[in-house]
Design an enzyme around this catalytic site. Sequence first.
Site, PDB file in Angstrom:
ATOM      1  N   VAL A  77       0.759  -2.805   2.943  1.00 16.89           N
ATOM      2  CA  VAL A  77      -0.240  -3.013   3.994  1.00 16.89           C
ATOM      3  C   VAL A  77      -0.453  -4.495   4.251  1.00 16.89           C
ATOM      4  O   VAL A  77      -0.492  -4.949   5.402  1.00 16.89           O
ATOM      5  CB  VAL A  77      -1.567  -2.329   3.630  1.00 16.89           C
ATOM      6  CG1 VAL A  77      -2.638  -2.675   4.661  1.00 16.89           C
ATOM      7  CG2 VAL A  77      -1.387  -0.821   3.548  1.00 16.89           C
TER       8      VAL A  77
ATOM      9  N   LYS B 125      -8.699  11.835  -4.312  1.00 15.78           N
ATOM     10  CA  LYS B 125      -7.778  10.774  -4.715  1.00 15.78           C
ATOM     11  C   LYS B 125      -7.109  11.174  -6.022  1.00 15.78           C
ATOM     12  O   LYS B 125      -7.707  11.859  -6.860  1.00 15.78           O
ATOM     13  CB  LYS B 125      -8.529   9.462  -4.930  1.00 15.78           C
ATOM     14  CG  LYS B 125      -7.649   8.228  -4.806  1.00 15.78           C
ATOM     15  CD  LYS B 125      -7.400   7.882  -3.346  1.00 15.78           C
ATOM     16  CE  LYS B 125      -6.699   6.560  -3.173  1.00 15.78           C
ATOM     17  NZ  LYS B 125      -6.601   6.163  -1.774  1.00 15.78           N
TER      18      LYS B 125
ATOM     19  N   GLY C 190      -3.026 -10.315  -1.302  1.00 13.73           N
ATOM     20  CA  GLY C 190      -2.195  -9.130  -1.509  1.00 13.73           C
ATOM     21  C   GLY C 190      -1.265  -8.905  -0.341  1.00 13.73           C
ATOM     22  O   GLY C 190      -1.701  -8.664   0.787  1.00 13.73           O
TER      23      GLY C 190
END
Length: 343
Positions: free
Chosen positions: A179, A81, A175
Amino acid sequence: MMNWKANPSYDGHEDVVFVGDEALGFAGIVAIHSTVLGPSGGGVRVWTYPRVEDALTDALRLSRGMTYKNAMAELPMGGGKTVLYKMGPDRAACFEKFGEQVQAIGGRYVAAEDVGATVADMRAIARKTSYVSGIPKEGGQAGGDPSPWTALGVFLSIKALLGGSVQGRTVAVQGTGAVGFGLCKLLADEGAKLLVADVNAANLERAKALGAEVVAVDHIHAAKADLFAPCALGAGLNATTIPELGAPIICGAANNQLASEDDGARLQARGIIYAPDYVVNAGGIISVSAEYLGESEAAVDARVRAIAPRLMKVLETAKAEGLTPHQAADNMVRERLAAAQRA
C-alpha cells in the site's frame, strides 16, 4: 485455551476462533467482532509476535477496526480479522488447512489479504472454501489484490486535505510495502516530494526509484513535511511520537494509528489535523466486499472516490461538535450499527 474475553482489547467480540495445525507448524487467531451488518470481513495478517497474547490483542484491535471501517464505508459487512503468528515450511498446505478452518466457521468470516499475505495465499485458501476474496477476476468484475484500492483512497484523501493538489508538497510516508509504495507512486506521478522510511531495504529501493529521499525509520514521523502518512503497523501515534511530529496533517493507510484514546486529544491540542485511519484506508475492504458480492470494478471505483468527501464530512462534524476527528467518526459508526440492530 486463553480467556480472550479477559483481554483488555475485548470489545464485545462475538467470537474468537483459534486455528492451526501442529503437524504443519502453523497457528493463528480469527477474531469476529461483529456480524450486525453482514459477514465479518477482514484480512489475514501473517506476522511474528513476541507472545501469543500479543497476537490475540492485535486480532481483537484489528477486527474491531474492521467493523468501524466497513460501517463507515457503508458496506454490508461486519468486522473480523485473522493473525497467523506461526507459519510452517509448506506455506500452501498451511493456507489450504486454514481454508478448511474458515469453511468450518460457516460464513461468519470472509478472508482477504493483509500484511504478509499474498494473492497466492488467497488462492490456496480458495481451494478449500468460498469465503475468501482478493483473487483476480476477468471481465470487469471486482477482485484481486486490494492494496491498490487502499492506496487510491488514501491518496484522494491526501489531495483533499492539501487543497486539491499535491504538486510541490512534501509527504513523509512511513512504510513502503504494497500500500505504501502504491501511495508513493500516485503521489510522485502528481509531483509530490517524497520522504520515505521502511525496515525493508528492497521496499526502499523501489521508492528511491521514484525520486524519494530516505529518512531513518525512527525519525520519519518527525521529518518536516506538509503531511505525514503512516503506512506501516499500528499504534505509531502515541505519547512519545506526537510531541515530535513534523507535519501539521496526518493521513495514512496504517490501521489503529492511535495507541490510545487520549492520543486523538493530544493531536488536537497540538493543532494537528488527523484523518481517522479507518475512514481513509477503506479502499481495500471495499474491493473485497465487491468481489464477494459479485460487483464490478466500476462500483469499487465509485465507492473509493466517495472516501475523501466522507472524510471531509467527518472533519466538519468534528469541528462543529467540538470533538476530535476519531470521536466524530466513531459516533457516526455507532449510529449506523444501532440503526441496523433496531431494523
